[in-house]
Design a protein around this motif. Structure first.
Motif, PDB file in Angstrom:
ATOM      1  N   VAL A 160       0.817  -1.219   0.000  1.00 58.49           N
ATOM      2  CA  VAL A 160       0.000   0.000   0.000  1.00 58.49           C
ATOM      3  C   VAL A 160       0.852   1.271   0.000  1.00 58.49           C
ATOM      4  O   VAL A 160       0.389   2.334  -0.408  1.00 58.49           O
ATOM      5  CB  VAL A 160      -0.977   0.002   1.196  1.00 58.49           C
ATOM      6  N   HIS A 161       2.107   1.162   0.435  1.00 55.33           N
ATOM      7  CA  HIS A 161       3.023   2.304   0.433  1.00 55.33           C
ATOM      8  C   HIS A 161       3.891   2.277  -0.820  1.00 55.33           C
ATOM      9  O   HIS A 161       4.290   1.208  -1.278  1.00 55.33           O
ATOM     10  CB  HIS A 161       3.931   2.273   1.667  1.00 55.33           C
ATOM     11  N   GLU A 183      -1.357   3.623  -2.268  1.00 53.52           N
ATOM     12  CA  GLU A 183      -2.331   4.631  -1.849  1.00 53.52           C
ATOM     13  C   GLU A 183      -1.740   6.028  -1.996  1.00 53.52           C
ATOM     14  O   GLU A 183      -0.673   6.330  -1.451  1.00 53.52           O
ATOM     15  CB  GLU A 183      -2.766   4.396  -0.401  1.00 53.52           C
ATOM     16  N   LEU A 186      -0.012   8.557   0.956  1.00 53.37           N
ATOM     17  CA  LEU A 186       0.428   7.833   2.152  1.00 53.37           C
ATOM     18  C   LEU A 186       1.953   7.891   2.232  1.00 53.37           C
ATOM     19  O   LEU A 186       2.634   8.235   1.267  1.00 53.37           O
ATOM     20  CB  LEU A 186      -0.063   6.389   2.058  1.00 53.37           C
ATOM     21  N   SER A 254      -3.736   1.590   6.799  1.00 52.45           N
ATOM     22  CA  SER A 254      -4.066   2.120   5.477  1.00 52.45           C
ATOM     23  C   SER A 254      -5.570   2.306   5.376  1.00 52.45           C
ATOM     24  O   SER A 254      -6.338   1.878   6.243  1.00 52.45           O
ATOM     25  CB  SER A 254      -3.572   1.183   4.370  1.00 52.45           C
TER      26      SER A 254
END
Length: 341
Positions: A160-161, A183, A186, A254
């Motif tokens: 997600v990073h 995302e 982030l 997240s």
């Protein structure tokens, strides 16, 4: 699947309150005990020469001496103890094992997945950050290229990073294609769509910064419309997945909405893509901080290679994501031929 694993990675003790702690590997191992066809493999640690192929030698020396002095907080998020040096070399070595095993022909139910920690994709050339000390996937990619086992490697990062470290290391290289679905906004705040590489590496970085709240339909569209055609055009010998599971809808850090079944869909998609490209395929663990969702995600990857067919979502991606995909296709060098057509 064959899972690379080392007990030395448990000795990297960040403390119970730290999200990246040894219980992550314990939870994965526990979940996999309920699955058949799981094999564990040990591998040699990476050497200093192998990590300095992608990291500055002065930084590597500083990190080793930091651990020899007992460790501490490298930065507010990134913690080391004396044993972290060995754990980091083991984690990088497991990633090398995954790359080399894949290239040697291990596929199908023997597809390799490196279960190492600390994770790697935030580690830049000359610094540690974001829980990461050595960039495991980068060490593996550079190792197999330098040793003549592959000419071109694609790294697909679905953590997600954004993997700023992987992007940083290969930003000017034409033999590694780095693609990140993450995302938007982030940590660490990088990974914009105009970050596409430079010099010889122009066009070999592809960032897909999805808005918070994106789930299975958005990831499916990003993969089908952006990731698959760009990787096929790159024509890699090896696809390495930087496999984080923190875009899960129940991950604590997240705001994404990927389901466990969604990770199965992504796994099936990347397996099909590697087959179509004639590329070897391996997985390297990155993030994932809910113990249940992390372990379920890894188990789902295994189940897909064990014959499970995941459900593909019927819903369309959001209008916002469809517009983002169109914007990337219009702007990114990998799709210039489409724009000219």
């Amino acid at each position: 699947m064959n899972f690379g694993y080392s007990e030395a990675c448990l000795a990297h003790d960040t403390g119970k309150r730290h999200p990246e702690n040894p219980d992550r590997l314990r939870a994965i191992r526990q979940a996999l005990t309920r699955k058949h066809g799981v094999e564990y493999v040990e591998s040699p640690p990476a050497t200093e020469a192998e990590v300095t192929a992608v990291h500055d030698g002065g930084y590597v020396t500083e990190f080793r001496e930091f651990c020899e002095d007992g460790g501490g907080n490298w930065d507010p998020d990134t913690v080391a103890v004396a044993a972290t040096w060995d754990a980091a070399l083991e984690s990088a070595g497991l990633a090398e094992w995954a790359a080399k095993a894949a290239l040697s022909g291990e596929d199908g139910r023997s597809t390799p997945f490196a279960l190492g920690r600390p994770p790697g994709h935030h580690a830049v050339e000359d610094d540690a950050m974001g829980f990461c000390f050595f960039n495991n996937a980068a060490v593996a990619a550079r190792s197999v290229i330098d040793e003549g086992e592959a000419e071109r490697v694609a790294i697909l990062d679905w953590d997600v990073h954004h993997g700023n470290g992987t992007q940083d290391i290969f930003y000017g290289d034409d033999d590694v294609f780095y693609v990140s679905i993450h995302e938007d906004g982030l940590y660490p705040g990088t990974g914009e769509i105009d970050e596409s590489g430079e010099g010889d590496g122009e066009g070999t970085t592809l960032n897909v910064p999805l808005p918070a709240g994106s789930g299975d339909p958005e990831y499916r569209s990003a993969f089908d419309d952006l990731v698959a055609p760009s990787l096929l055009d790159f024509d890699p010998d090896l696809v390495l997945v930087s496999a984080g599971f923190d875009a899960h809808r129940h991950d604590p850090i997240s705001r994404m909405r990927v389901s466990t079944e969604g990770y199965g869909m992504l796994t099936a998609r990347v397996r099909e893509l590697a087959d179509e490209a004639g590329a070897a395929l391996g997985f390297v663990l990155e993030g994932g901080y809910g113990l249940d969702t992390l372990s379920d995600g890894v188990a789902m990857v295994h189940e897909v290679f064990d014959g499970m067919e995941p459900v593909v979502p019927d819903e369309e991606a959001s209008e916002e994501v469809r517009e983002l995909i169109a914007e990337i296709r219009d702007a990114h060098p990998a799709f210039e031929s489409d724009a000219d057509a």
